[in-house]
Design a protein around this motif. Structure first.
Motif, PDB file in Angstrom:
ATOM      1  N   LYS A   9       0.820  -1.209   0.000  1.00 42.00           N
ATOM      2  CA  LYS A   9       0.000   0.000   0.000  1.00 42.00           C
ATOM      3  C   LYS A   9       0.856   1.261   0.000  1.00 42.00           C
ATOM      4  O   LYS A   9       0.593   2.196  -0.758  1.00 42.00           O
ATOM      5  N   ILE A  10       1.885   1.302   0.834  1.00 40.63           N
ATOM      6  CA  ILE A  10       2.698   2.517   0.899  1.00 40.63           C
ATOM      7  C   ILE A  10       3.500   2.693  -0.387  1.00 40.63           C
ATOM      8  O   ILE A  10       3.697   3.821  -0.849  1.00 40.63           O
ATOM      9  N   ALA A  11       3.942   1.592  -1.006  1.00 35.61           N
ATOM     10  CA  ALA A  11       4.631   1.692  -2.296  1.00 35.61           C
ATOM     11  C   ALA A  11       3.670   2.238  -3.350  1.00 35.61           C
ATOM     12  O   ALA A  11       4.031   3.105  -4.151  1.00 35.61           O
ATOM     13  N   GLN A  12       2.433   1.754  -3.334  1.00 41.70           N
ATOM     14  CA  GLN A  12       1.424   2.241  -4.286  1.00 41.70           C
ATOM     15  C   GLN A  12       1.181   3.727  -4.095  1.00 41.70           C
ATOM     16  O   GLN A  12       1.069   4.467  -5.067  1.00 41.70           O
ATOM     17  N   GLU A  13       1.120   4.177  -2.858  1.00 46.18           N
ATOM     18  CA  GLU A  13       0.873   5.597  -2.594  1.00 46.18           C
ATOM     19  C   GLU A  13       2.034   6.461  -3.075  1.00 46.18           C
ATOM     20  O   GLU A  13       1.825   7.539  -3.641  1.00 46.18           O
ATOM     21  N   ALA A  14       3.263   6.000  -2.834  1.00 42.73           N
ATOM     22  CA  ALA A  14       4.433   6.757  -3.292  1.00 42.73           C
ATOM     23  C   ALA A  14       4.452   6.839  -4.818  1.00 42.73           C
ATOM     24  O   ALA A  14       4.687   7.912  -5.385  1.00 42.73           O
ATOM     25  N   ILE A  15       4.170   5.725  -5.472  1.00 43.35           N
ATOM     26  CA  ILE A  15       4.115   5.716  -6.939  1.00 43.35           C
ATOM     27  C   ILE A  15       2.990   6.616  -7.428  1.00 43.35           C
ATOM     28  O   ILE A  15       3.149   7.360  -8.397  1.00 43.35           O
ATOM     29  N   ALA A  16       1.843   6.572  -6.755  1.00 43.49           N
ATOM     30  CA  ALA A  16       0.709   7.414  -7.148  1.00 43.49           C
ATOM     31  C   ALA A  16       1.083   8.893  -7.100  1.00 43.49           C
ATOM     32  O   ALA A  16       0.693   9.661  -7.988  1.00 43.49           O
ATOM     33  N   LEU A  17       1.845   9.286  -6.088  1.00 46.80           N
ATOM     34  CA  LEU A  17       2.238  10.695  -5.990  1.00 46.80           C
ATOM     35  C   LEU A  17       3.195  11.093  -7.104  1.00 46.80           C
ATOM     36  O   LEU A  17       3.094  12.189  -7.660  1.00 46.80           O
ATOM     37  N   ILE A  18       4.120  10.217  -7.434  1.00 49.51           N
ATOM     38  CA  ILE A  18       5.057  10.499  -8.527  1.00 49.51           C
ATOM     39  C   ILE A  18       4.304  10.628  -9.845  1.00 49.51           C
ATOM     40  O   ILE A  18       4.492  11.585 -10.605  1.00 49.51           O
ATOM     41  N   VAL A  19       3.423   9.661 -10.109  1.00 55.12           N
ATOM     42  CA  VAL A  19       2.637   9.683 -11.351  1.00 55.12           C
ATOM     43  C   VAL A  19       1.752  10.924 -11.388  1.00 55.12           C
ATOM     44  O   VAL A  19       1.668  11.617 -12.407  1.00 55.12           O
TER      45      VAL A  19
ATOM     46  N   GLY B 173       7.607   7.537   5.193  1.00 51.40           N
ATOM     47  CA  GLY B 173       6.721   6.420   5.533  1.00 51.40           C
ATOM     48  C   GLY B 173       7.118   5.147   4.801  1.00 51.40           C
ATOM     49  O   GLY B 173       7.096   4.056   5.368  1.00 51.40           O
ATOM     50  N   VAL B 174       7.481   5.285   3.546  1.00 53.64           N
ATOM     51  CA  VAL B 174       7.943   4.133   2.764  1.00 53.64           C
ATOM     52  C   VAL B 174       9.188   3.552   3.427  1.00 53.64           C
ATOM     53  O   VAL B 174       9.300   2.338   3.629  1.00 53.64           O
ATOM     54  N   ALA B 175      10.120   4.406   3.784  1.00 57.72           N
ATOM     55  CA  ALA B 175      11.363   3.949   4.412  1.00 57.72           C
ATOM     56  C   ALA B 175      11.083   3.216   5.713  1.00 57.72           C
ATOM     57  O   ALA B 175      11.678   2.153   5.969  1.00 57.72           O
ATOM     58  N   PHE B 176      10.156   3.732   6.531  1.00 50.42           N
ATOM     59  CA  PHE B 176       9.848   3.063   7.795  1.00 50.42           C
ATOM     60  C   PHE B 176       9.309   1.659   7.573  1.00 50.42           C
ATOM     61  O   PHE B 176       9.649   0.724   8.305  1.00 50.42           O
TER      62      PHE B 176
ATOM     63  N   PHE C 187       5.801  15.033  -0.378  1.00 51.31           N
ATOM     64  CA  PHE C 187       6.329  13.803  -0.954  1.00 51.31           C
ATOM     65  C   PHE C 187       7.442  13.237  -0.069  1.00 51.31           C
ATOM     66  O   PHE C 187       7.524  12.025   0.136  1.00 51.31           O
ATOM     67  N   ALA C 188       8.285  14.096   0.482  1.00 50.80           N
ATOM     68  CA  ALA C 188       9.347  13.635   1.377  1.00 50.80           C
ATOM     69  C   ALA C 188       8.756  12.944   2.609  1.00 50.80           C
ATOM     70  O   ALA C 188       9.299  11.930   3.072  1.00 50.80           O
TER      71      ALA C 188
ATOM     72  N   PHE D   8      -0.248  17.458 -17.956  1.00 50.50           N
ATOM     73  CA  PHE D   8      -1.603  17.468 -18.508  1.00 50.50           C
ATOM     74  C   PHE D   8      -2.441  18.630 -17.987  1.00 50.50           C
ATOM     75  O   PHE D   8      -3.147  19.285 -18.752  1.00 50.50           O
ATOM     76  N   LEU D   9      -2.360  18.880 -16.684  1.00 51.31           N
ATOM     77  CA  LEU D   9      -3.183  19.949 -16.099  1.00 51.31           C
ATOM     78  C   LEU D   9      -2.493  21.302 -16.131  1.00 51.31           C
ATOM     79  O   LEU D   9      -3.121  22.330 -15.877  1.00 51.31           O
ATOM     80  N   GLY D  10      -1.179  21.316 -16.411  1.00 49.99           N
ATOM     81  CA  GLY D  10      -0.441  22.571 -16.536  1.00 49.99           C
ATOM     82  C   GLY D  10      -0.222  23.314 -15.237  1.00 49.99           C
ATOM     83  O   GLY D  10      -0.050  24.534 -15.234  1.00 49.99           O
ATOM     84  N   GLU D  11      -0.219  22.599 -14.120  1.00 51.97           N
ATOM     85  CA  GLU D  11       0.006  23.237 -12.825  1.00 51.97           C
ATOM     86  C   GLU D  11       1.453  23.026 -12.402  1.00 51.97           C
ATOM     87  O   GLU D  11       1.994  21.941 -12.567  1.00 51.97           O
ATOM     88  N   PRO D  12       2.076  24.043 -11.811  1.00 51.60           N
ATOM     89  CA  PRO D  12       3.479  23.904 -11.401  1.00 51.60           C
ATOM     90  C   PRO D  12       3.622  23.148 -10.081  1.00 51.60           C
ATOM     91  O   PRO D  12       2.701  23.112  -9.266  1.00 51.60           O
ATOM     92  N   LEU D  13       4.785  22.556  -9.895  1.00 53.87           N
ATOM     93  CA  LEU D  13       5.129  21.954  -8.606  1.00 53.87           C
ATOM     94  C   LEU D  13       5.668  23.049  -7.689  1.00 53.87           C
ATOM     95  O   LEU D  13       6.391  23.936  -8.134  1.00 53.87           O
ATOM     96  N   HIS D  14       5.300  22.982  -6.432  1.00 50.80           N
ATOM     97  CA  HIS D  14       5.784  23.931  -5.426  1.00 50.80           C
ATOM     98  C   HIS D  14       6.595  23.174  -4.387  1.00 50.80           C
ATOM     99  O   HIS D  14       6.541  21.951  -4.314  1.00 50.80           O
ATOM    100  N   TRP D  15       7.278  23.919  -3.544  1.00 54.04           N
ATOM    101  CA  TRP D  15       8.062  23.287  -2.493  1.00 54.04           C
ATOM    102  C   TRP D  15       7.167  22.465  -1.572  1.00 54.04           C
ATOM    103  O   TRP D  15       7.575  21.448  -1.030  1.00 54.04           O
ATOM    104  N   ARG D  16       5.899  22.862  -1.419  1.00 52.64           N
ATOM    105  CA  ARG D  16       4.968  22.130  -0.554  1.00 52.64           C
ATOM    106  C   ARG D  16       4.730  20.717  -1.077  1.00 52.64           C
ATOM    107  O   ARG D  16       4.600  19.773  -0.300  1.00 52.64           O
ATOM    108  N   HIS D  17       4.660  20.580  -2.418  1.00 57.56           N
ATOM    109  CA  HIS D  17       4.502  19.249  -3.004  1.00 57.56           C
ATOM    110  C   HIS D  17       5.707  18.374  -2.661  1.00 57.56           C
ATOM    111  O   HIS D  17       5.554  17.204  -2.297  1.00 57.56           O
ATOM    112  N   LEU D  18       6.887  18.939  -2.797  1.00 60.45           N
ATOM    113  CA  LEU D  18       8.114  18.190  -2.517  1.00 60.45           C
ATOM    114  C   LEU D  18       8.220  17.824  -1.042  1.00 60.45           C
ATOM    115  O   LEU D  18       8.633  16.715  -0.691  1.00 60.45           O
ATOM    116  N   ALA D  19       7.827  18.747  -0.163  1.00 60.17           N
ATOM    117  CA  ALA D  19       7.865  18.467   1.272  1.00 60.17           C
ATOM    118  C   ALA D  19       6.882  17.354   1.634  1.00 60.17           C
ATOM    119  O   ALA D  19       7.207  16.442   2.408  1.00 60.17           O
TER     120      ALA D  19
END
Length: 111
Positions: free
Chosen positions: A66-76, A103-106, A97-98, A84-95
């Motif tokens: 499940k956690i691997a699926q969630e991490a992949i879902a966020l990347i995709v 959680g994946v690492a744990f 995702f980190a 496709f939607l033309g929206e930029p990534l912000h530092w909040r997205h990266l934070a």
């Protein structure tokens, strides 16, 4: 590796099924959008179910799957959101995702 590849394919279809209509499909009737999305989601399930079965048979726990699926879902989704939607990534997205990757690492720590 087959589990990861199948989860990537699954998430590509899942993301399209959930979000394709936000750009250029808002004028379509909601029932039509739901039927189209269900059709796309059927393909997603054809990848997700084998991914989980192969992963589980290979020693992954349900939590790890499940956690691997969630991490992949966020990347995709991040790629879909930008391309496709033309929206930029912000530092909040990266934070965020980190935090998910922590959680994946744990869950995979010590395996």
């Amino acid at each position: 590796m087959p589990t990861i590849l199948l989860l990537i394919a699954s998430n590509l279809f899942m993301t399209i099924a959930w979000y394709w209509h936000l750009k250029g499909g808002m004028e379509k009737p909601i029932l039509l959008v739901i039927l189209i999305s269900w059709s796309i989601a059927l393909v997603e399930y054809c990848f997700a179910v084998p991914a989980n079965r192969i992963g589980y048979a290979g020693g992954w726990s349900p939590g790890q799957l499940k956690i691997a699926q969630e991490a992949i879902a966020l990347i995709v989704f991040a790629g879909f959101m930008v391309t496709f939607l033309g929206e930029p990534l912000h530092w909040r997205h990266l934070a965020a995702f980190a935090c998910i990757m922590a959680g994946v690492a744990f869950l995979f720590l010590g395996r």
